[in-house]
Design an enzyme around this catalytic site. Structure first.
Site, PDB file in Angstrom:
ATOM      1  N   CYS A  14       0.845  -1.194   0.000  1.00 39.57           N
ATOM      2  CA  CYS A  14       0.000   0.000   0.000  1.00 39.57           C
ATOM      3  C   CYS A  14       0.877   1.240   0.000  1.00 39.57           C
ATOM      4  O   CYS A  14       2.110   1.152   0.080  1.00 39.57           O
ATOM      5  CB  CYS A  14      -0.941   0.014   1.196  1.00 39.57           C
ATOM      6  SG  CYS A  14      -0.101   0.222   2.781  1.00 39.57           S
ATOM      7  N   CYS A  17       3.460   1.710   2.755  1.00 46.17           N
ATOM      8  CA  CYS A  17       4.740   1.011   2.593  1.00 46.17           C
ATOM      9  C   CYS A  17       5.734   1.898   1.851  1.00 46.17           C
ATOM     10  O   CYS A  17       6.908   2.007   2.227  1.00 46.17           O
ATOM     11  CB  CYS A  17       4.551  -0.284   1.810  1.00 46.17           C
ATOM     12  SG  CYS A  17       3.423  -1.465   2.566  1.00 46.17           S
ATOM     13  N   ASP A 434       7.534  29.253 -31.438  1.00 44.10           N
ATOM     14  CA  ASP A 434       8.643  29.863 -32.149  1.00 44.10           C
ATOM     15  C   ASP A 434       8.334  29.745 -33.639  1.00 44.10           C
ATOM     16  O   ASP A 434       7.756  28.748 -34.084  1.00 44.10           O
ATOM     17  CB  ASP A 434       9.937  29.127 -31.809  1.00 44.10           C
ATOM     18  CG  ASP A 434      11.116  29.689 -32.562  1.00 44.10           C
ATOM     19  OD1 ASP A 434      11.347  30.900 -32.480  1.00 44.10           O
ATOM     20  OD2 ASP A 434      11.794  28.915 -33.267  1.00 44.10           O
ATOM     21  N   ASP A 638      12.338  24.633 -31.046  1.00 45.52           N
ATOM     22  CA  ASP A 638      13.141  23.538 -31.578  1.00 45.52           C
ATOM     23  C   ASP A 638      14.634  23.796 -31.626  1.00 45.52           C
ATOM     24  O   ASP A 638      15.389  22.932 -32.034  1.00 45.52           O
ATOM     25  CB  ASP A 638      12.675  23.188 -32.992  1.00 45.52           C
ATOM     26  CG  ASP A 638      13.161  24.214 -34.008  1.00 45.52           C
ATOM     27  OD1 ASP A 638      13.143  25.408 -33.681  1.00 45.52           O
ATOM     28  OD2 ASP A 638      13.569  23.815 -35.110  1.00 45.52           O
ATOM     29  N   ASP A 642      16.230  28.294 -28.167  1.00 45.31           N
ATOM     30  CA  ASP A 642      14.916  28.157 -27.538  1.00 45.31           C
ATOM     31  C   ASP A 642      15.007  27.583 -26.126  1.00 45.31           C
ATOM     32  O   ASP A 642      14.014  27.588 -25.394  1.00 45.31           O
ATOM     33  CB  ASP A 642      14.007  27.237 -28.377  1.00 45.31           C
ATOM     34  CG  ASP A 642      13.575  27.896 -29.675  1.00 45.31           C
ATOM     35  OD1 ASP A 642      13.532  29.135 -29.714  1.00 45.31           O
ATOM     36  OD2 ASP A 642      13.288  27.175 -30.644  1.00 45.31           O
TER      37      ASP A 642
END
Length: 741
Positions: A14, A17, A434, A638, A642
């Protein structure tokens, strides 16, 4: 040196634990951070290698009452702070749970049948010694053999002053069992009238919880199905070419630089570059792109992709953890082990859940006994409280949804780097793209060359001068100028003393005339004190069409001409922007282009907000300015420039063509240069967070409603066990709905 290790932990039942293990790890000197995931049964531990080693870290968990799965493919160590290796998930315990359930059910069946008979007729069968001893034998076998796992773990936890779900199950069944023995002993030893015993609930509780654990583990296994499929993609063998002859060997024996032959319908074993042949390669298992990619000499290929036709010979460039598949699996695994911020509340409650339930059970017993003077009723209601409480649902609510969401994303070519993004998506109000390379194809072309009428330079001469400056630049616009000159068969010899000014352009020295030649935008002209009157006219002339204006300066004569370059928008850009607007999101474009050029592109795509003439170093500042006005921003980019913007944004998405640094900065990686993936990533994020909220609501609602009903004596222990067993299953099942949407 800091080290990070991923361990597979067995014995966790659970959320308590997982939290107990986290606490044991984090309070140890030398442990820098620890995260234990109940759903995946994994612990991710970062520690100081000068103070501890991997074995000492494992020992902390063992001393806490749990075990480590000792297997080279299951436990792995990484050097450095951000490296991670190995990607194996722990095999499901579902089969063992099913076997235990069947055995427990067979032995419990007579007790279940008698219980139903008693409920229907009101008559107890346990009036004969044989039947009574049969009850004891069956219940003892179920409670102490098939239920031993609960008692053993409860005892381990008790020795350390801790408690978890096993504690509740163990106490509930043992109280019912030993109270029943006490009733039988009164009859046998003292001749007291036979009262109703509770062997049936004790055995049935174990049986139902085992059934619930089976469904829980089976469901969690399904949640991690995408991860397992990713791991199974890789080829096991390869055809090594040595002196023109092929020899089949295991992947582990391949080294960088080896030449491999890949025939039609075979998987490409490892990442490499094509050195001979050509073929169509199905890369859908990595990128989600259904259309095969054409590969020729010089093309990059990736391990686990499928050669659909043609014979390829490739030179291996990456092996092991360096391959694209390994990096994808690493990213997905790290995301699945991460915790969303919303889980903090569930963790806090799980940390005190079991002790609170034990206290409520004690109070329930005392309340009923003092009120009714009936110890049997008091015990039954206290057992019901112990059995019905379920910390498992709280522990599974967030990680199972994240497992499914990241898995689905990986199958669609979308990599979520952590669980935080799923939660952030709910507040996003704006998507900023962009322009170059993201909204556009990133392959600008020379559209028009204009000569300044004040001078006598022909278009070919303007292009040649520009190309001699641009040839030393890696900027896409510079490459487009050089490419156009080469296509027109213009001989290009680089100028000397090349200098590049980010976001403005470049200069170089013309050795023939001993003066500077410039290629750049109007900011470069202004920086160098060049007369800009004609340049301003070119910028303002809409009749020249959309495109980026680069000006060519011959230092002795001023601006001699302009080159207009146009970059084609991606074919899906317009529809993607329309979809985002239908999702009630604002859309903006950021670009270094002049205002007129950027506005023309934005108008074409349906974008209202344009941030133009923004230098690369200023992009992150523009995003911050928007955030200060209350916008929650997704930035899609990309390139290397950036990376700061991807970090500054509330959520950064790096496109598939992104450089390594941009991918590291982005929280979501899109493996294709396809803007449709932006919409898909947002949709998957929303579905995942919706599932997390639903799961947490159900987990809290279940316990808030069920526990008072148990305290009030409205529920029986058997009904409580059924509810508890299937509460966690319902949470996992809800998470699996993400796959179907």
């Amino acid at each position: 040196m800091n080290k990070k290790i991923i361990l597979q932990v067995s014995g966790m039942t659970c959320a308590s634990c997982a939290l107990n293990n986290e606490k044991a790890l984090t309070k140890t000197a030398g442990i820098l951070s620890a995260s234990v995931n109940f759903a995946s049964k994994k612990a991710v531990v970062e520690f100081d290698g000068a103070l501890l080693n991997a074995e000492q870290v494992k020992e902390i968990i063992r001393k806490n009452g749990y075990n480590i799965v000792e297997d080279d493919s299951q436990s792995h160590e990484m050097h450095g702070t951000n490296e991670m290796a190995g990607h194996q998930h722990m095999p499901s315990d579902a089969q063992k749970d099913w076997r235990d359930f069947l055995g427990s059910f067979i032995l419990s069946a007579p007790l279940i049948l008698e219980m139903f008979y008693k409920l229907r007729t009101g008559v107890m069968l346990a009036h004969a010694d044989l039947v009574m001893w049969g009850h004891i034998l069956l219940a003892t076998s179920v409670v102490f053999y098939f239920g031993w796992r609960f008692h053993r773990m409860a005892w381990k936890q008790a020795k350390k002053g801790q408690a978890n779900m096993d504690t509740l199950v163990s106490m509930g069944t043992l109280v019912a069992y030993f109270f029943s023995l006490y009733i039988v002993a009164q009859t046998i030893l003292w001749g007291a009238p036979l009262q109703e015993a509770y062997f049936e609930p004790a055995a049935i509780i174990i049986t139902l919880i085992l059934l619930g654990k089976y469904f829980e583990n089976k469901s969690v296994g399904q949640a991690g199905e995408a991860m397992r499929k990713l791991m199974e993609l890789g080829a096991k063998n390869a055809r090594l070419v040595i002196n023109g002859e092929e020899r089949e060997i295991a992947i582990a024996e391949i080294r960088i630089g080896d030449i491999l032959a890949v025939r039609p319908s075979e998987k490409i074993p490892l990442d490499g570059v094509v050195v001979e042949g050509g073929a169509s390669v199905d890369e859908s298992m990595l990128t989600g792109e259904s259309m095969p990619a054409e590969k020729i000499v010089g093309s990059l290929v990736f391990g686990a992709t499928l050669n659909t036709n043609g014979l390829l010979k490739i030179r291996v460039t990456q092996v092991g953890e360096g391959t694209a598949l390994a990096r994808i699996i690493k990213t997905v695994e790290e995301a699945q082990e991460s915790k969303a911020p919303i889980q903090k509340l569930a963790d806090q409650i799980s940390g005190i859940f079991v002790p609170v339930i034990l206290g409520i059970a004690v109070l329930t017993f005392l309340g009923w006994y003092l009120t009714t003077k009936n110890i049997a009723v008091a015990i039954v209601n206290a057992v019901t409280v112990l059995v019905i409480a379920c910390p498992c649902a709280l522990g599974l609510a967030t990680p199972t949804a994240i497992m499914v969401g990241t898995g689905k994303g990986a199958r669609r070519g979308i990599l979520f780097k952590n669980g935080e993004g799923f939660e952030k998506i709910k507040n996003i109000s704006m998507v900023i793209f962009d322009k170059t390379g993201t909204l556009t194809k990133g392959m600008p072309k020379v559209h028009k060359i204009i000569s300044n009428p004040a001078f006598t330079f022909p278009a070919e001469k303007i292009l040649k001068l520009a190309a001699r400056v641009a040839i030393n630049s890696e900027h896409p616009l510079s490459k487009a100028v050089v490419r156009d000159a080469e296509e027109k068969k213009i001989a290009i010899k680089a100028f000397e003393n090349f200098k590049e000014f980010m976001g403005m352009g470049a200069t170089a020295l013309c050795e023939e005339h001993h003066d500077d030649v410039m290629l750049g935008n109007i900011k470069l002209l202004e920086k160098n004190g060049i007369e800009t009157a004609w340049a301003q006219e070119v910028l303002a002339d809409a009749g020249l069409g959309a495109g980026t204006r680069l000006f060519v300066v011959h230092h002795g004569q001023g601006v001699i001409g302009a080159i207009i370059l146009a970059d084609e928008a991606r074919k899906e850009a317009k529809s993607v922007i329309a979809k985002l607007r239908r999702m009630q999101l604002k859309v903006a474009m950021i670009s270094g282009d002049n205002q007129a050029t950027a506005t023309a592109m934005a108008r074409e795509l349906g974008i209202d907000t344009v941030l133009a003439e923004v230098l690369p170093s200023e992009k992150a500042g523009e995003i911050k300015r928007l955030q200060e006005t209350g916008e929650k921003v997704i930035f899609v980019g990309d390139g290397i420039n950036d990376a700061p913007s991807l970090v500054q944004a509330d959520l950064g998405m790096a496109m598939g063509s992104a450089t390594d640094i941009a991918k590291e900065a982005g929280q979501i990686i899109l493996l294709q240069n396809n803007l449709e993936k932006v919409v898909e990533a947002i949709e998957i994020s929303k579905l995942t967070f919706q599932a997390i909220r639903q799961n947490l609501f159900w987990a809290f609602f279940y316990n808030i409603i069920a526990i008072p009903l148990a305290v009030a004596g409205i529920l029986s222990p058997v009904l409580a066990a059924s509810a508890m067993a299937f509460s966690s299953v319902s949470v996992v099942t809800n998470s699996l709905r993400i796959y179907r949407k």
